[in-house]
Design an enzyme around this catalytic site. Structure first.
Site, PDB file in Angstrom:
ATOM      1  N   ARG A 233       0.870  -1.182   0.000  1.00 11.86           N
ATOM      2  CA  ARG A 233       0.000   0.000   0.000  1.00 11.86           C
ATOM      3  C   ARG A 233       0.903   1.227   0.000  1.00 11.86           C
ATOM      4  NH1 ARG A 233      -3.483  -2.671  -1.510  1.00 11.86           N
ATOM      5  NH2 ARG A 233      -5.530  -3.127  -0.618  1.00 11.86           N
ATOM      6  N   GLU A 262      -2.825   7.856  -4.374  1.00 12.04           N
ATOM      7  CA  GLU A 262      -3.289   7.249  -5.633  1.00 12.04           C
ATOM      8  C   GLU A 262      -4.780   7.418  -5.881  1.00 12.04           C
ATOM      9  OE1 GLU A 262      -2.162   3.056  -4.862  1.00 12.04           O
ATOM     10  OE2 GLU A 262      -4.282   2.564  -5.011  1.00 12.04           O
TER      11      GLU A 262
HETATM   12  P1  NAD Z   1      -1.375 -11.546   4.537  1.00  9.42           P
HETATM   13  O1  NAD Z   1      -2.300 -11.116   5.614  1.00  9.42           O
HETATM   14  O2  NAD Z   1      -1.428 -12.966   4.072  1.00  9.42           O
HETATM   15  O3  NAD Z   1       0.133 -11.233   4.940  1.00  9.42           O
HETATM   16  C1  NAD Z   1       0.531 -10.059   5.569  1.00  9.42           C
HETATM   17  C2  NAD Z   1       1.756 -10.394   6.418  1.00  9.42           C
HETATM   18  O4  NAD Z   1       2.214  -9.158   6.984  1.00  9.42           O
HETATM   19  C3  NAD Z   1       1.447 -11.338   7.569  1.00  9.42           C
HETATM   20  O5  NAD Z   1       2.381 -12.385   7.597  1.00  9.42           O
HETATM   21  C4  NAD Z   1       1.539 -10.459   8.793  1.00  9.42           C
HETATM   22  O6  NAD Z   1       1.993 -11.136   9.953  1.00  9.42           O
HETATM   23  C5  NAD Z   1       2.554  -9.430   8.330  1.00  9.42           C
HETATM   24  N1  NAD Z   1       2.538  -8.222   9.142  1.00  9.42           N
HETATM   25  C6  NAD Z   1       1.480  -7.640   9.756  1.00  9.42           C
HETATM   26  N2  NAD Z   1       1.892  -6.573  10.460  1.00  9.42           N
HETATM   27  C7  NAD Z   1       3.218  -6.481  10.270  1.00  9.42           C
HETATM   28  C8  NAD Z   1       4.205  -5.589  10.739  1.00  9.42           C
HETATM   29  N3  NAD Z   1       3.889  -4.581  11.572  1.00  9.42           N
HETATM   30  N4  NAD Z   1       5.485  -5.786  10.355  1.00  9.42           N
HETATM   31  C9  NAD Z   1       5.807  -6.821   9.524  1.00  9.42           C
HETATM   32  N5  NAD Z   1       4.920  -7.690   9.062  1.00  9.42           N
HETATM   33  C10 NAD Z   1       3.642  -7.525   9.427  1.00  9.42           C
HETATM   34  O7  NAD Z   1      -1.644 -10.533   3.334  1.00  9.42           O
HETATM   35  P2  NAD Z   1      -1.288 -10.733   1.785  1.00  9.42           P
HETATM   36  O8  NAD Z   1      -2.418 -11.390   1.082  1.00  9.42           O
HETATM   37  O9  NAD Z   1       0.077 -11.315   1.678  1.00  9.42           O
HETATM   38  O10 NAD Z   1      -1.267  -9.212   1.297  1.00  9.42           O
HETATM   39  C11 NAD Z   1      -0.337  -8.262   1.812  1.00  9.42           C
HETATM   40  C12 NAD Z   1      -0.750  -6.864   1.395  1.00  9.42           C
HETATM   41  O11 NAD Z   1      -0.578  -6.708  -0.016  1.00  9.42           O
HETATM   42  C13 NAD Z   1      -2.257  -6.556   1.622  1.00  9.42           C
HETATM   43  O12 NAD Z   1      -2.511  -6.104   2.942  1.00  9.42           O
HETATM   44  C14 NAD Z   1      -2.518  -5.470   0.608  1.00  9.42           C
HETATM   45  O13 NAD Z   1      -2.333  -4.198   1.217  1.00  9.42           O
HETATM   46  C15 NAD Z   1      -1.442  -5.685  -0.451  1.00  9.42           C
HETATM   47  N6  NAD Z   1      -2.018  -6.087  -1.753  1.00  9.42           N
HETATM   48  C16 NAD Z   1      -1.720  -5.351  -2.856  1.00  9.42           C
HETATM   49  C17 NAD Z   1      -2.249  -5.728  -4.092  1.00  9.42           C
HETATM   50  C18 NAD Z   1      -1.936  -4.970  -5.351  1.00  9.42           C
HETATM   51  O14 NAD Z   1      -2.634  -5.170  -6.362  1.00  9.42           O
HETATM   52  N7  NAD Z   1      -0.913  -4.134  -5.376  1.00  9.42           N
HETATM   53  C19 NAD Z   1      -3.088  -6.833  -4.180  1.00  9.42           C
HETATM   54  C20 NAD Z   1      -3.357  -7.572  -3.024  1.00  9.42           C
HETATM   55  C21 NAD Z   1      -2.812  -7.201  -1.806  1.00  9.42           C
END
Ligand code: NAD
Length: 330
Positions: A233, A262
């Site tokens: 994000r 954005e």
């Molecule tokens: P997920 O929930 O499976 O994984 C997120 C990981 O981040 C988890 O392992 C969690 O423990 C970790 N985390 C949480 N807080 C943290 C912190 N303070 N420090 C370090 N790690 C931390 O989520 P995901 O499906 O892997 O997606 C991750 C992110 O990607 C989403 O939250 C979303 O914002 C973003 N995303 C972007 C797109 C895009 O099109 N660009 C698409 C999907 C998701």
């Protein structure tokens, strides 16, 4: 159930209509959800929103007054929904926690490879009859150290792709993934990851703890000339501090699919308007910055899965079934 979609694009309509086997009444609006547009959902029981819809307390209050009971996010992140307000109004919030972690992880790799090997520049050069290799030098990924911040669904796929390239992979997360450790990923504190990695890729959610995780201080810890990739994000990065690091040459490359401001730009064609956002214009002026407009999720598989899971969430809510994908706050 009647569902009002905000921020609808042609592909949303196409994939949702194709998947609508429970025959929900889908009302597609192009306008984004804001506190002003929320009233347009009147007559629906649910709204379906995307990443830049502004589902703040005022919007939720209006949605509630208009009889909306369900907020169905057609994405994974829910940082744009005021969850406290949703809870206060007794609204249910559902999302699509995983539709294709491969889509996003592979896009992060695409940004990384393009920045490194400059294929976007080579493509333009060759089309203009310029076959020179001057200034197209890249580097081998094999043997390099890659830092992955957030090793959930997307980050763990990305980490494994990097292992496949022969990289040394460091990770930082509040939870360690034992499967990744078994495959050779090493968890380290964030500061160590930043100072040891030639490439850093962000895959954690945006929340109070991760807001501006990349800031002036953390950028100073990064290796000079390192590459930063953000498909998470926009606000995971302090964009102004990142600009300073780019200008000084300390940050070597930046690849972003998300941007702090954005919501007024992405998913729209601004090619015939005067862009007022100075920050993105400055970013666009760097030869070592690559920007895509939140397209990491944009694959056929992901769009099909987003439509399938969102419609299932809506059907389950309507039938009073347990909601597997409900977003809950404590
Ligand atoms: P997920 O929930 O499976 O994984 C997120 C990981 O981040 C988890 O392992 C969690 O423990 C970790 N985390 C949480 N807080 C943290 C912190 N303070 N420090 C370090 N790690 C931390 O989520 P995901 O499906 O892997 O997606 C991750 C992110 O990607 C989403 O939250 C979303 O914002 C973003 N995303 C972007 C797109 C895009 O099109 N660009 C698409 C999907 C998701």
């Amino acid at each position: 159930m009647t569902v009002t979609f905000f921020s609808t694009k042609s592909y949303d309509r196409e994939y949702f209509e194709r998947r609508n086997s429970d025959h929900h009444i889908l009302r597609f609006l192009e306008t984004p959800l804001t506190e002003q547009t929320a009233q347009l959902a009147a007559g629906s029981k649910a709204v379906c929103i995307f990443v830049n819809d502004r589902c703040n307390a005022d919007a939720i209050k209006t949605l509630n007054e208009k009889g909306i009971r369900l907020i169905a996010l057609r994405c994974a992140g829910f940082n744009n929904v005021d969850m406290a307000a949703a809870k206060a109004h007794g609204m249910t919030v559902v999302r699509v926690p995983a539709y294709s972690p491969h889509a996003v992880a592979e896009h992060a790799v695409a940004l990384m490879l393009t920045l490194n090997r400059k294929t976007h520049k080579a493509y333009n050069r060759v089309r203009e009859g310029n076959f020179s290799l001057e200034r197209l030098t890249g580097f081998d990924l094999h043997g390099k150290t890659v830092g992955v911040v957030g090793t959930g669904k997307i980050g763990s796929v990305f980490a494994q792709i990097m292992l496949g390239f022969g990289c040394r992979v460091l990770a930082y997360d509040i939870f360690e993934n034992q499967e990744l450790i078994a495959k050779g990923v090493r968890y380290v504190p964030l500061g160590e990851l930043l100072s040891a990695s030639g490439i850093v890729s962000l895959h954690c959610p945006l929340n109070d703890q991760t807001h501006h995780l990349v800031n002036a201080e953390s950028l100073k810890k990064m290796r000079p000339g390192a590459m930063l990739i953000n498909t998470g994000r926009g606000a995971l990065m302090d964009t102004r501090a990142t600009l300073v690091a780019l200008k000084s040459g300390r940050l070597g490359y930046l690849g972003i699919d998300v941007y702090e401001q954005e919501e007024n730009l992405f998913f729209q064609d601004h090619s015939e308007t005067i862009i007022q956002d100075e920050l993105i214009l400055r970013l666009m002026s760097f030869p070592n910055v690559l920007i895509t407009a939140h397209q990491a999720f944009f694959t056929d598989e992901a769009l099909s899965e987003i439509a399938r899971v969102t419609l299932q969430n809506i059907s389950d809510f309507e039938a009073g079934k347990p909601l597997e994908n409900e977003v809950k706050i404590q």
